[in-house]
Design a protein around this motif. Structure first.
Motif, short mmCIF file in Angstrom:
data_model
loop_
_atom_site.label_atom_id
_atom_site.label_comp_id
_atom_site.label_asym_id
_atom_site.label_seq_id
_atom_site.Cartn_x
_atom_site.Cartn_y
_atom_site.Cartn_z
N ALA A 179 0.84 -1.20 0.00
CA ALA A 179 0.00 0.00 0.00
C ALA A 179 0.88 1.26 0.00
N ALA A 180 1.95 1.23 0.77
CA ALA A 180 2.84 2.40 0.83
C ALA A 180 3.53 2.62 -0.52
N LEU A 181 3.90 1.51 -1.19
CA LEU A 181 4.55 1.64 -2.50
C LEU A 181 3.59 2.28 -3.49
N VAL A 182 2.32 1.89 -3.41
CA VAL A 182 1.31 2.49 -4.30
C VAL A 182 1.17 3.98 -4.00
N ARG A 183 1.11 4.34 -2.72
CA ARG A 183 0.99 5.77 -2.36
C ARG A 183 2.18 6.56 -2.90
N GLN A 184 3.34 5.90 -2.93
CA GLN A 184 4.57 6.56 -3.40
C GLN A 184 4.63 6.57 -4.93
N GLY A 185 3.69 5.90 -5.59
CA GLY A 185 3.69 5.82 -7.06
C GLY A 185 4.62 4.75 -7.60
N LEU A 186 5.06 3.85 -6.72
CA LEU A 186 6.02 2.81 -7.14
C LEU A 186 5.30 1.52 -7.52
N THR A 187 4.42 1.59 -8.52
CA THR A 187 3.67 0.39 -8.90
C THR A 187 4.55 -0.57 -9.69
N ASN A 188 5.75 -0.13 -10.05
CA ASN A 188 6.68 -1.01 -10.75
C ASN A 188 7.48 -1.90 -9.78
N VAL A 189 7.29 -1.70 -8.47
CA VAL A 189 8.02 -2.52 -7.49
C VAL A 189 7.05 -3.52 -6.85
N THR A 190 7.37 -4.81 -6.97
CA THR A 190 6.51 -5.85 -6.39
C THR A 190 7.25 -6.61 -5.30
N PRO A 191 6.82 -6.47 -4.05
CA PRO A 191 7.44 -7.29 -3.00
C PRO A 191 6.95 -8.72 -3.15
N ASN A 192 7.85 -9.67 -3.37
CA ASN A 192 7.39 -11.05 -3.58
C ASN A 192 7.91 -12.02 -2.52
N ALA A 193 8.78 -11.55 -1.61
CA ALA A 193 9.28 -12.45 -0.57
C ALA A 193 9.54 -11.67 0.70
N VAL A 194 9.20 -12.26 1.82
CA VAL A 194 9.52 -11.63 3.10
C VAL A 194 10.14 -12.67 4.01
N ILE A 195 11.28 -12.31 4.58
CA ILE A 195 12.02 -13.28 5.40
C ILE A 195 12.58 -12.58 6.64
N ASN A 196 12.87 -13.37 7.64
CA ASN A 196 13.52 -12.87 8.84
C ASN A 196 15.00 -12.58 8.52
#
Ligand code: BGC
Length: 423
Positions: free
Chosen positions: A167-184
């Motif tokens: 959601a924050a990336l969208v607010r920033q206009g960064l629709t070209n960035v896709t978070p696809n993995a989250v790790i510790n």
């Protein structure tokens, strides 16, 4: 006083045994287990990962966004890097309850934006290192269970952090960035070390916070090996002393993270401050020392422990005699030694779990973090504890520094997820 921070051989062995038993209990979901044993949905990298990926490393004193080119064969290049502290006194604070989830994630999105120079064209996959206990059912999403390390930002606990980031990336206009993995971060350290060195099945952070993960072999079970984030900082089968108890009492999350509060950089200075107050006849006071203060005291090996005297005077206003300064440095040494010995015992418990009924294999334990990297006496105490616990097997195991492993590991996780999705 030093006795309060001393752990003898027998006690150390019992901690290693109890840790392993708690790992098994946690894996089996038994009541009473203190280790969360969280699934990461990641195995080890193949070493062939390649391509350009973004990495976001969030969870310590600084936040970092990086663009990393994976070249395969353990090779990589950091193409760009932006690092900012999470608190800038008087300017902003993305750690305390003054900040909201939205403000904090907007800050993260702005750093990502900087790392890609405002590029809105190129499509990027982003690996996110999020260093707090989080529940996952796949590699792409993680729900924050509870803040640790005195973080208290509102509106994040219980939420899926990658949704907040998206959601924050969208607010920033960064629709070209896709978070696809989250790790510790521990998982990131293990991935990065396995990519570069091989022969690594345990990854740990010894910094502001502390935690360890490992590759669970699931021997005899029809399950592929998976990295488990143990959240070892939450281990509780320990004997806290009066200072540990007092520190826990005033912490953000009372009763939680008992091992972490005995060992991590965020807390060692505070433990020292309380014990020092008692030595000075001011029991109950809590002087504000940091682990960097302890590090400086220990770097000074001079006869008069001048550094200890100077630091104590700066923080407390009290002048110490040379004799007292030496005692105070001794106290700092024992706090650090206890921290290292406790961590060593958990490493050994983990080595036993990986070995199962077989032998301990030759391997590295990858560790990242300023305490491991910079605190005097850490490596010596680790080696000694390994010898006490492992005897003839001790030389098979060494610890290696995985500096920057959090960023590289995040990029690897993004690459591994992309490949899995393509299959
Ligand atoms: C967190 C872990 C993290 C560790 C090191 C702990 O407080 O609970 O998830 O790996 O800190 O950053």
């Amino acid at each position: 006083m030093k006795a309060a921070f001393t752990i003898d051989d027998d006690a150390l062995r019992k901690i290693a045994d109890d840790f392993r038993a708690d790992m098994c209990a946690g894996l089996a979901g038994k009541e009473g287990a203190t280790l969360r044993m969280l699934r990461s949905y990641a195995g080890l990298p193949s070493g062939k990962e390649h391509g350009s990926f973004l990495a976001l490393d969030f969870g310590g004193t600084n936040v970092r966004a990086l663009r990393i080119l994976l070249k395969g064969g353990g090779e990589y290049e950091v193409l760009s890097k932006v690092a900012k502290p999470l608190t800038l006194p008087g300017v902003y604070d993305y750690v305390s309850a003054d900040a909201t989830a939205e403000e904090m994630f907007d800050f993260l999105a702005s750093i990502i934006d900087e790392a890609i120079d405002g590029n809105r064209e190129t499509k990027y996959l982003l690996g996110h290192t999020f260093s707090f206990p989080s529940a996952q059912t796949n590699i792409s999403d993680a729900r924050l269970i509870i803040w640790t390390k005195e973080f208290a930002v509102r509106g994040v606990e219980g939420e899926v952090v990658n949704d907040l980031l998206r959601a924050a990336l969208v607010r920033q206009g960064l629709t070209n960035v896709t978070p696809n993995a989250v790790i510790n971060d521990t998982v990131a350290v293990l991935l990065s070390a396995a990519y570069v060195h091989g022969d690594t099945k345990i990854g740990a952070i010894y910094a502001t916070g502390h935690n360890t993960c490992y590759l669970e072999p699931y021997v005899g079970m029809a399950q592929p090996p998976m990295i488990i984030n143990m959240e070892s900082g939450g281990f509780r089968k320990l004997l806290p002393n009066r200072f540990d108890a007092a520190l826990d009492e005033v912490s953000e999350k009372k009763g939680e993270q008992r091992l972490e509060k005995m060992v991590a950089g965020r807390y060692m200075g505070a433990l020292f401050g309380m014990a020092l107050a008692e030595l000075m006849g001011k029991a109950g006071r809590a002087y504000d020392f940091t682990s960097i203060d302890l590090s400086r005291m220990l770097e000074d090996t001079g006869e008069k422990a001048q550094a200890a005297a100077t630091i104590v005077e700066t923080v407390t206003g009290e002048m110490l005699s040379a004799e007292d300064a030496v005692r105070v440095r001794g106290l700092a040494r024992s706090i650090v030694a206890r921290s290292v010995r406790l961590i060593a015992a958990t490493f050994v418990g983990t080595l036993w779990q990986i070995a199962g009924s077989g032998e301990i294999r030759r391997q590295h334990i990858a560790v990242d973090g300023a305490v491991y990297e910079k605190m005097p006496l850490v490596k010596e105490n680790l080696t000694r504890a390994f010898f006490e616990l492992l005897g003839a097997d001790a030389p098979k195991v060494d610890t290696i520094l995985a500096v920057g492993g959090s960023g590289l590991g995040a990029a690897l996780a993004a690459a591994m997820t992309e490949r899995a999705e393509q299959r």
